[in-house]
Design an enzyme around this catalytic site. Sequence first.
Site, PDB file in Angstrom:
ATOM      1  N   ILE A 214      -8.660  -1.727  -0.933  1.00  0.00           N
ATOM      2  CA  ILE A 214      -8.867  -0.831  -1.809  1.00  0.00           C
ATOM      3  C   ILE A 214      -7.532  -0.654  -1.734  1.00  0.00           C
ATOM      4  O   ILE A 214      -7.199   0.084  -3.267  1.00  0.00           O
ATOM      5  CB  ILE A 214      -9.534   0.195  -1.580  1.00  0.00           C
ATOM      6  CG1 ILE A 214     -11.613   0.418  -1.526  1.00  0.00           C
ATOM      7  CG2 ILE A 214      -9.672   1.851  -2.534  1.00  0.00           C
ATOM      8  CD1 ILE A 214     -11.933   1.104  -0.372  1.00  0.00           C
ATOM      9  N   ASP A 215      -6.835  -0.499  -0.878  1.00  0.00           N
ATOM     10  CA  ASP A 215      -5.131  -0.258  -1.658  1.00  0.00           C
ATOM     11  C   ASP A 215      -4.381  -1.143  -2.657  1.00  0.00           C
ATOM     12  O   ASP A 215      -3.965  -0.948  -3.480  1.00  0.00           O
ATOM     13  CB  ASP A 215      -4.240  -0.376  -0.094  1.00  0.00           C
ATOM     14  CG  ASP A 215      -3.347   1.285  -0.254  1.00  0.00           C
ATOM     15  OD1 ASP A 215      -3.301   1.695  -1.476  1.00  0.00           O
ATOM     16  OD2 ASP A 215      -2.914   0.903   0.741  1.00  0.00           O
ATOM     17  N   ASP A 216      -4.531  -2.204  -2.159  1.00  0.00           N
ATOM     18  CA  ASP A 216      -4.187  -3.302  -3.024  1.00  0.00           C
ATOM     19  C   ASP A 216      -4.672  -3.424  -4.067  1.00  0.00           C
ATOM     20  O   ASP A 216      -4.426  -3.894  -5.506  1.00  0.00           O
ATOM     21  CB  ASP A 216      -4.202  -4.381  -2.656  1.00  0.00           C
ATOM     22  CG  ASP A 216      -3.410  -5.114  -1.414  1.00  0.00           C
ATOM     23  OD1 ASP A 216      -2.382  -5.868  -1.426  1.00  0.00           O
ATOM     24  OD2 ASP A 216      -3.786  -4.918  -0.411  1.00  0.00           O
TER      25      ASP A 216
ATOM     26  N   HIS B  18      -3.211   6.266  -3.857  1.00  0.00           N
ATOM     27  CA  HIS B  18      -3.462   4.755  -4.909  1.00  0.00           C
ATOM     28  C   HIS B  18      -4.457   5.180  -6.134  1.00  0.00           C
ATOM     29  O   HIS B  18      -4.219   4.925  -7.012  1.00  0.00           O
ATOM     30  CB  HIS B  18      -2.621   3.689  -4.310  1.00  0.00           C
ATOM     31  CG  HIS B  18      -1.522   4.353  -3.620  1.00  0.00           C
ATOM     32  ND1 HIS B  18      -1.777   3.343  -2.690  1.00  0.00           N
ATOM     33  CD2 HIS B  18      -0.414   4.498  -3.989  1.00  0.00           C
ATOM     34  CE1 HIS B  18      -0.468   3.576  -2.058  1.00  0.00           C
ATOM     35  NE2 HIS B  18       0.058   4.440  -2.366  1.00  0.00           N
TER      36      HIS B  18
END
Length: 661
Positions: A402-404, A478
Site C-alpha cells: 500500500i505504501d509503494d 501516504h
Amino acid sequence: MTATTDGSAGAVGPRAAAASKTNDTGAGAPDLDGAAARAAELAVEHLLARQDPEGWWKGDLETNVTMDAEDLLLRQFLGILDADTTRAAALHIRRLQREDGAWPTFHGGPGDLSATIEAYVALRLAGDPPEAPHMARASARVRADGGIAAARVFTRIWLALFGWWRWDDLPELPPELIFLPKWFPLNIYDFGCWARQTIVPLTVVSAKRPVRPAPFPLDELHSDPARPNPPRPLAPATGWDGIFQRLDKALHVYHRVAPRAVRRTAMNLAARWIVERQENDGCWGGIQPPAVYSVIALHLLGYDLGHPVMRAGLESLDRFAVRGEDGSRMIEACQSPVWDTCLATIALADAGVRPDHPALVKAVDWMLDEEITRTGDWAVRRPGLPPGGWAFEFHNDTYPDIDDTAEVVLALRRVDHPDPDRVSAAVGRGARWTLGMQSRDGGWGAFDADNTSVLPNKLPFCDFGEVIDPPSADVTAHVVEMLAYEGMAQDPRTRRGIEWLLAEQDPNGAWFGRWGVNYVYGTGSVVPALTAAGLPVSHPAIRRAVGWLGSVQNEDGGWGEDLRSYHAKEWIGRGDSTASQTAWALIALLAAGERDSEPVRRGVAWLAETQREDGSWDEPHFTGTGFPWDFSINYHLYRQVFPLTALGRYVHGEPSPAKGR
C-alpha cells in the site's frame, strides 16, 4: 552500483563552504535562498546521473551481517560454498566488528548477541581461528551475554542445521499449520506477509530436523559447555507466555507421534504453497530471508539443486550480492527499485525539473510496466477486490504494498506523460485497490488489511521482530496524501483515515514511525498528508507537531533520531543529524506553513552546508525500519531523494493536489 559508491564519506566541497556563510543571514534571506537553489540544482544533476537506462533508480539496501553470515551458512548446508564468496563475505563482516568484539545491527548501535554469534560462525567458515584476537574478543562477548542459549530462535535454527544446537531445544513449528482455515487463530494469514513467507518453509525444516556434519565445534560460544541450554522455569499458565510455552511442549510431543500420512500431506501442501509463490526471477517476495528458507525446505523435500525451481532460487540469491571496490561482498535483505524510483521522481519534480523531462517520462514508463494486475495473498482478507498497485521490488507480484502504491500514484501525477490515458487507468486501479485495503479501524497497513491478531507475536518461535502488519501512521498518511491528490479528500474513507491519524498523535505532538526512524519519520509523513487533505495549518494537531519538531532540532540545525528511540523514550527525537531525517522534518514544517521560521532556515542551511561536492550527502546512519528496533535499514538513496525534496519545496513552494493532477 556498489556499497562504496553509495556510502563512502567524502570531503565537503567549496559550494558547501560558501553555503556556510548563510548561517548569519535572516530567515528567508536571499543568500540562503540562493544556497538552497544551488544545492537543489547540484542534487538534481547527481540524481539524474544515477538513473538506470531502463528508467529506474535503486540505492543499496544495507542491513546487518546476519544476511551475509546466513548466506554462507546456506551454501555450506547445500555443499556449494566456494572460496571466493567466503573470502569476499568475510571482508565485509570483519570491517563491521566493534572494538568490544561484538557486531551491531545498525551503525553506531550496541552489540547484538545473535548477530555476533552468526558473524563469528561465518568467520570460522572463512578460516579465522578462534584464538585470533578479533575472534577471541567476539567469543568472550558472546559468553558474557549468555552464550548461544540466549540467542534468538533463528540463530539457533541455523546452528541446529549443523548439530551445534539440539532441535529438541527449539520451539516447535509443525507443518500442519498449513491446514488451519483462514478464520482460525494462528492460521498462516494471521502473520504479516514477510513472516508468513518465512514461517511456511520453516515448518518443513522444523519437521525434517536436518543435521549436516559440523566443520568445527563451537564450545567457546557457550557460557557453560557442560550445560549449553540450562533449564528455565515456565512462565505462569495464567498469561500468554505461559500458555504458549505449554503449547510448545505439547507440540514437541506431537512431533514424536505425528501420523506420517498427515505430516507428509502437510509438507506437500507447504511445498506447493512455496512453489506457487516463487516469482518470475526465482525469488520469493523479493526478500532474501524467505528465499533462503524456501530453498532449504524444498531441498529437504527432494528438490535437487538442478531442479528449475531450485536453480532459479539460487540464482536469485546471487542477485542480492553487492560487490565493493575492495572485493567485499554485502548481501541485501531486499531491493527497493520501485520505492526508490517513485521517491526520486517526486524529488526531481518538486525540485523544478520540468514535468515532461525525458528522465521522468522514462521513470513513469518503467513504473507503469511494474504495475501488478493479478491477485495475491492480500485477497484472502479482501476477496473480490480487483487487483492493482505496486510492490517494492523488481519482482513481487504476490505482495504489492500500500505504501509503494500511494507514492507511485503521487509520482505518476507529477509527470506529463505522452499517454495520459494509460497513466490515469493505472492510477485509478491503484487508488481503487488501496481504498479496498483500508482496515476496519480506518487506517492502512503495509501489505494486508486487518492483519491485527495479537497471537502471532506471542509464539515462542516469533522472537525475531514484528510478525503482524497493523495500520501505521506513515502508511496511512501516504494513502491520505495520495487520495487528496486524487480529489478524494472529502471521501468518507479518506476522512476516516484522517480521524485515525489524529487519534494516533502522541501527546508530545509527534507520530510513531513504523517503516522509518522514527517519530521524525512519522511526523514528516503525517503533517503533509493532513494539510494536503485540507486541515488548516492552524489546526491544533499541526501546531503540536510543529512545536515538537522545533523542540528536538539539533544545535547544528539538523535533525536526527537514533534507532534506540523504539524502546528507550530518552532517545525519541534524539540522535546525530542526518540528511534524510533533516529533510523529513523540513518537509513537515514546510507543509505547516513554516517556510520563514528559524527552524526551517537552520535546517535548510544544514543541508546546504553538508552537501558533498558531487551533489550527494553522506549518511552512514540507519534511518529505515524493517522491524522496529529488531531489524534496521540504511536505504542508500534516502540521503539523496529526501533532501532534494525538502530543498525543492523550500525553493519552489509546496506541491498541492491542484498542481499534482
